[in-house]
Design a protein around this motif. Structure first.
Motif, PDB file in Angstrom:
ATOM      1  N   GLN A 160       0.810  -1.101  -0.270  1.00 14.02           N
ATOM      2  CA  GLN A 160      -0.372  -0.127  -0.113  1.00 14.02           C
ATOM      3  C   GLN A 160       1.132   1.302   0.041  1.00 14.02           C
ATOM      4  N   ASP A 161       2.179   1.025   0.713  1.00 15.74           N
ATOM      5  CA  ASP A 161       2.494   2.263   0.971  1.00 15.74           C
ATOM      6  C   ASP A 161       3.725   2.649  -0.256  1.00 15.74           C
ATOM      7  N   LEU A 162       3.279   1.475  -1.311  1.00 19.76           N
ATOM      8  CA  LEU A 162       4.528   1.666  -2.438  1.00 19.76           C
ATOM      9  C   LEU A 162       3.318   2.157  -3.380  1.00 19.76           C
ATOM     10  N   GLU A 163       2.534   2.070  -3.251  1.00 13.09           N
ATOM     11  CA  GLU A 163       1.157   2.406  -4.223  1.00 13.09           C
ATOM     12  C   GLU A 163       0.861   3.865  -4.316  1.00 13.09           C
ATOM     13  N   HIS A 164       0.926   4.408  -3.247  1.00 18.19           N
ATOM     14  CA  HIS A 164       0.907   5.649  -2.563  1.00 18.19           C
ATOM     15  C   HIS A 164       1.933   6.559  -2.909  1.00 18.19           C
ATOM     16  N   SER A 183       3.769   5.822  -5.449  1.00 19.15           N
ATOM     17  CA  SER A 183       3.799   5.430  -7.659  1.00 19.15           C
ATOM     18  C   SER A 183       3.248   6.650  -7.494  1.00 19.15           C
ATOM     19  N   SER A 184       1.513   7.027  -6.913  1.00 20.41           N
ATOM     20  CA  SER A 184       0.877   8.118  -6.864  1.00 20.41           C
ATOM     21  C   SER A 184       1.623   9.234  -7.091  1.00 20.41           C
ATOM     22  N   THR A 185       1.652   9.772  -5.739  1.00 23.07           N
ATOM     23  CA  THR A 185       1.928  10.850  -5.003  1.00 23.07           C
ATOM     24  C   THR A 185       3.449  11.654  -6.165  1.00 23.07           C
ATOM     25  N   LYS A 224      11.767   0.354 -10.391  1.00 21.68           N
ATOM     26  CA  LYS A 224      11.785   0.009  -9.012  1.00 21.68           C
ATOM     27  C   LYS A 224      10.404  -0.859  -8.825  1.00 21.68           C
ATOM     28  N   ILE A 225       9.896   0.521  -8.265  1.00 19.20           N
ATOM     29  CA  ILE A 225       8.523  -0.569  -7.451  1.00 19.20           C
ATOM     30  C   ILE A 225       7.724  -1.375  -8.308  1.00 19.20           C
ATOM     31  N   SER A 226       8.075  -1.881  -9.746  1.00 16.24           N
ATOM     32  CA  SER A 226       6.928  -2.650 -10.208  1.00 16.24           C
ATOM     33  C   SER A 226       8.049  -3.830  -9.778  1.00 16.24           C
ATOM     34  N   SER A 227       9.421  -4.012 -10.023  1.00 15.94           N
ATOM     35  CA  SER A 227      10.263  -4.854  -9.821  1.00 15.94           C
ATOM     36  C   SER A 227       9.949  -5.578  -8.448  1.00 15.94           C
TER      37      SER A 227
END
Length: 409
Positions: free
Chosen positions: A276-280, A282-284, A341-344
């Motif tokens: 959830q942190d990574l998703e947040h 990524s959007s911000t 990086k986030i996707s990996s």
């Protein structure tokens, strides 16, 4: 011990001396069974707190009282000095309230004794008090000083205290009386009795011990039809002149700190929270990069509008545009790198969660996942700080060029 409910029990492990009060390791004072005897139970540890208007006035203090020693005071002396002494100042220098506006609490184990002082409408009548009892009450404090002086070897002070105790009490002397009020029966259940010399000289530490541990004592007042428990249902009053000190007892629940040797770790919860942190992030971060692109485009547009000015040199304007293009390129690269990086990390974490045969690989990927939000935030902070400084410098240069153009026009 004069306490009715003290359970001495067994001494702690490896205890070879008497408690912290400094007593000597005298074999004659030890029981043959090895249990703690009343001779070992002549001290008490308490926590004292000064309160005013339900607010703690001073830090709590842990005090040790060894009965009938220099650490102790008599019951009468405590009442005189700490309850009926209106000139007593609070330990907090910024507090200007009197002793009547304060309350003193003593905490020991699961009990709390609260002491408050209040004014009475009428002073305590002393006309019926016998003269010998009045004199004994007045000289009790001096007799205590005499005994302590004799114990310390000061014979001259002891003789002076002995001679002064034979003098009659002053005319304005006010003795101390005591009575008991039952909160359940809602009435005074004991007659008003003045403190004797022996009660005055009673150890205040021992008085607290009796108050804390006598849980089974009951009020013997058949005339008032009261047989309630003395500790929890009664309020003990001491009066002097027009002042009354109220002693009340209440049970409390002491809290303790429990330190775990091993904390439970919910892997699924932390993994879900990290995702959830990574998703947040990524959007911000995408929104942040878009704002930088817009700001760079705005500054570049204003810079190009100055190329037609004869005052500003084209090489200066081109230097500003080059710096803006470089920042724009770094923004695009950072956006691309962060998305990759986030996707990996997300893909590796998903693969490790489904692969139960490689716990070492799952631990490695989970550690990377849990640490990546922190690294990504730090990465964005460093980039944004550097970009802000460079865009600020470009904006200042652009503002200076505009001022030159307006001054020449």
């Amino acid at each position: 011990s004069s306490s009715l409910c003290v359970d001495f029990g067994h001494p702690p492990n490896n205890r070879k001396a008497r408690p912290w009060n400094g007593g000597k390791n005298d074999p004659a004072q030890r029981s043959l069974s090895g249990k703690i005897t009343p001779l070992d139970h002549q001290a008490i540890l308490i926590t004292s707190v000064w309160m005013t208007d339900k607010t703690q006035c001073c830090p709590a203090e842990v005090k040790g009282i060894c009965y009938y020693s220099m650490q102790d005071v008599s019951l009468g002396q405590f009442l005189r000095d700490s309850c009926f002494n209106l000139s007593l100042k609070c330990q907090n220098p910024s507090c200007k309230k009197s002793v009547i506006d304060h309350s003193l609490s003593f905490i020991h184990n699961d009990g709390l004794i609260n002491i408050s002082v209040e004014r009475m409408d009428n002073p305590i009548p002393t006309s019926g008090l016998p003269r010998d009892q009045r004199r004994g009450d007045a000289t009790a404090a001096e007799s205590s000083a005499q005994s302590s002086s004799a114990a310390s070897g000061s014979k001259q002070q002891a003789q002076e205290a002995s001679s002064s105790s034979e003098n009659p009490p002053p005319a304005d002397y006010e003795p101390i009386a005591t009575w008991t009020y039952c909160t359940r029966c809602d009435q005074v259940v004991t007659p008003l009795v003045f403190l004797s010399k022996q009660t005055w000289q009673w150890s205040f530490g021992k008085f607290l011990e009796v108050y804390f541990y006598n849980r089974d004592a009951i009020i013997n007042a058949p005339g008032h039809r009261c047989s309630c428990r003395m500790q929890g249902a009664s309020q003990l009053f001491f009066g002097c002149g027009s002042l009354a000190a109220r002693f009340t007892y209440e049970r409390i629940v002491p809290y303790s700190v429990f330190c775990r040797r091993h904390l439970p770790f919910d892997e699924a919860f932390h993994r879900q929270h990290a995702l959830q942190d990574l998703e947040h992030i990524s959007s911000t971060s995408s929104q942040l990069f878009v704002k930088y692109d817009r700001q760079i485009d705005s500054i570049s547009r204003e810079t190009r509008e100055l190329f037609g000015s004869a005052v500003n040199k084209p090489e200066h304007l081109q230097a500003v545009l080059s710096e803006l293009n470089l920042v724009s390129s770094e923004v695009n690269d950072a956006s691309k790198v962060l998305r990759e990086k986030i996707s990996s990390v997300t893909a590796k974490c998903t693969k490790a969660a489904s692969d139960s045969k490689r716990p070492d690989l799952r631990f490695e990927y989970n550690e990377a996942l849990f640490n990546f939000p922190w690294y990504s935030r730090r990465y964005l902070f460093l980039l944004a700080s550097a970009w802000n400084e460079r865009l600020s410098a470009a904006g200042q240069a652009l503002s200076a060029m505009k001022k030159i153009q307006h001054a020449s026009g």
